[in-house]
Design an enzyme around this catalytic site. Structure first.
Site, PDB file in Angstrom:
ATOM      1  NE  ARG A  55      56.491 111.773  30.251  1.00 13.68           N
ATOM      2  CZ  ARG A  55      56.919 111.624  28.981  1.00 13.68           C
ATOM      3  NH1 ARG A  55      57.883 110.806  28.713  1.00 13.68           N
ATOM      4  NH2 ARG A  55      56.354 112.306  27.991  1.00 13.68           N
ATOM      5  CB  THR A  56      50.201 111.700  33.569  1.00 15.94           C
ATOM      6  OG1 THR A  56      51.269 112.638  33.555  1.00 15.94           O
ATOM      7  CG2 THR A  56      49.340 111.917  34.789  1.00 15.94           C
ATOM      8  CE  LYS A  84      28.224 111.222  20.637  1.00 16.28           C
ATOM      9  NZ  LYS A  84      27.486 110.217  21.407  1.00 16.28           N
ATOM     10  NE  ARG A 105      47.891 115.511  31.405  1.00 15.95           N
ATOM     11  CZ  ARG A 105      49.171 115.210  31.198  1.00 15.95           C
ATOM     12  NH1 ARG A 105      49.644 115.113  29.969  1.00 15.95           N
ATOM     13  NH2 ARG A 105      49.985 115.006  32.215  1.00 15.95           N
ATOM     14  CG  HIS A 133      50.944 117.324  36.270  1.00 20.79           C
ATOM     15  ND1 HIS A 133      50.303 116.229  36.815  1.00 20.79           N
ATOM     16  CD2 HIS A 133      51.606 116.864  35.167  1.00 20.79           C
ATOM     17  CE1 HIS A 133      50.567 115.167  36.059  1.00 20.79           C
ATOM     18  NE2 HIS A 133      51.351 115.528  35.064  1.00 20.79           N
TER      19      HIS A 133
HETATM   20  N1   CP Z   1      55.200 114.488  32.972  1.00 16.85           N
HETATM   21  C1   CP Z   1      54.054 114.385  32.278  1.00 16.85           C
HETATM   22  O1   CP Z   1      53.000 114.897  32.687  1.00 16.85           O
HETATM   23  O2   CP Z   1      54.163 113.661  31.129  1.00 16.85           O
HETATM   24  P1   CP Z   1      52.962 113.301  30.162  1.00 16.85           P
HETATM   25  O3   CP Z   1      52.471 114.586  29.550  1.00 16.85           O
HETATM   26  O4   CP Z   1      53.552 112.374  29.144  1.00 16.85           O
HETATM   27  O5   CP Z   1      51.867 112.654  30.967  1.00 16.85           O
END
Ligand code: CP
Length: 305
Positions: A55-56, A84, A105, A133
Site C-alpha cells: 500500500r505505502t 555492497k 522505509r 509510520h
Molecule cells: N499499511 C501499510 O503500511 O501497508 P504496506 O506495508 O503494504 O505498505
C-alpha cells in the site's frame, strides 16, 4: 502551506500540531475530487523501500503519477548498493541529486531521522522499524473524518500489536491533538510502549489499557486493528504462541453501535475473519483508497515552493 518545521520532510507524527493536521486533512479532502493534474509536472519522487510494502509504496507512486510527476526507486535492499555495504547517509546524499523528495522505509527505528539529517531535500518516513509510520496515521485520520465525522468526542480502540506496530504509535500521537477517549487493547506482552503512553499523559488524553475487546465493543466508534508483527519478534516461538491472540468475527459486529467502523492499516493476517469484510462497518479496504488523496496532498506541500 506547511511551515518551516516540515522543511526536512515528515519523520514523526510529533511534528504535527492540531492546526497542521486540520490543514492537511482539508488538503487531503480537496485531493479526493482531483483525480489527475499537472501540479507536480517535472518533479521526481524517489521511493527507497528497504522493507516490503504494497500500500505505502504503490499509493505514493500512484499519487505522484496522478499529479503529473515521475518516480524512481527500488523496493528491496538486495538491488541497491546498500547490499555492497553503502551507508544510508551515502545513499541519501546520492539519491538527493536525482530527485526532489525521498520516501523511505527501513527496518531501523532511527533510519528516517538519520536520512533527514543528511538530506537537502524532504524525506518522508514510510515506516521506520517499530517506530513510526506518520503518513499512514494521517490517512487513517482522513478515513475517520470522511467516513465517521469529526474526531473530537470519539471512543477509539487501538488493538493488536501495540508494542511493535508503528502505525498505532503514530496514530496515538496524532490523536493526542484531539479530545478523544483512547482504548489500548492488547495482550500484556504487546502493550503500548511507556514512551507513547507518557506522551498521551502529558497531553492529558484519557486512555485505558484492556485485554478483552468484547468488554468495550459496545461503546466504541472506531476499532483500529493491527496484525501481530512477526518480523519484529526476536524469538519465533513467542510469535507462534501469540499470533492468533485476537480473531474479530462477524458475530462481534452485533455488539457494536450503528456508526461503529472497523479499520486496519493492512496487511491483515488472521486477526479479522474474512466474513467481516462485506459489512458496511468494515472499511479497511476503503481506508486504503484514502492513501492516494492524503499522499497527493503531502507530496504537493513538500515539493511546491
Ligand atoms: N499499511 C501499510 O503500511 O501497508 P504496506 O506495508 O503494504 O505498505
Amino acid at each position: 502551506m506547511f511551515n518551516q518545521k516540515f522543511s526536512n520532510g515528515i519523520i514523526s507524527a510529533k511534528q504535527f500540531s492540531r492546526e497542521d493536521i486540520d490543514y492537511i486533512l482539508k488538503k487531503g479532502k480537496e485531493m479526493i475530487n482531483i483525480k489527475n493534474s499537472n501540479l507536480l509536472q517535472g518533479k521526481i519522487l524517489a521511493t527507497l523501500f528497504f522493507e516490503p510494502s504494497t500500500r505505502t509504496r504503490l499509493s505514493f507512486e500512484s499519487a505522484m503519477y496522478r499529479l503529473g510527476g515521475n518516480v524512481i526507486g527500488f523496493h528491496s535492499s538486495d538491488v541497491s548498493s546498500i547490499k555492497k555495504g553503502e551507508t544510508i547517509a551515502d545513499t541519501i546524499r546520492t539519491v538527493e541529486n536525482y530527485s526532489d523528495c525521498i520516501v523511505m522505509r527501513h527496518s531501523l527505528e532511527g533510519a528516517a531521522t538519520l536520512a533527514a539529517k543528511f538530506a537537502k531535500i524532504p524525506i518522508i518516513n514510510a515506516g521506520s522499524g517499530s517506530g513510526e509510520h506518520p503518513t499512514q496515521a494521517l490517512l487513517d485520520l482522513l478515513t475517520i473524518s470522511e467516513e465517521i465525522g469529526p474526531l473530537d468526542g470519539l471512543n477509539i480502540g487501538l488493538m493488536g500489536d501495540l508494542k511493535y506496530g508503528r502505525t498505532v504509535h503514530s496514530l496515538s500521537i496524532l490523536l493526542s491533538n484531539y479530545n478523544v477517549n483512547v482504548y489500548f487493547i492488547s495482550p500484556v506482552q504487546l502493550r503500548m510502549r511507556n514512551r507513547d503512553k507518557d506522551f498521551l499523559q502529558q497531553r492529558q488524553i484519557n486512555y485505558k489499557e484492556i485485554i478483552n475487546y468484547r468488554k468495550i465493543l459496545s461503546i466504541l466508534d472506531v476499532l483500529y486493528m493491527t496484525r501481530i508483527q512477526k518480523e519484529r519478534f526476536v524469538d519465533s516461538e513467542e510469535y507462534e504462541k501469540i499470533k492468533n491472540y485476537y480473531h474479530f468475527m462477524k458475530e462481534d459486529l452485533k455488539e457494536t453501535k450503528d456508526n461503529f467502523r472497523l479499520l486496519h492499516p493492512l496487511p491483515r493476517i488472521t486477526e479479522i475473519s474474512p466474513d467481516v469484510d462485506n459489512s458496511e462497518k468494515a472499511i479497511y479496504f476503503k481506508q486504503t483508497s484514502y492513501g492516494i488523496p492524503m499522499r497527493k496532498a503531502l507530496l504537493a506541500e513538500l515539493m511546491i515552493d
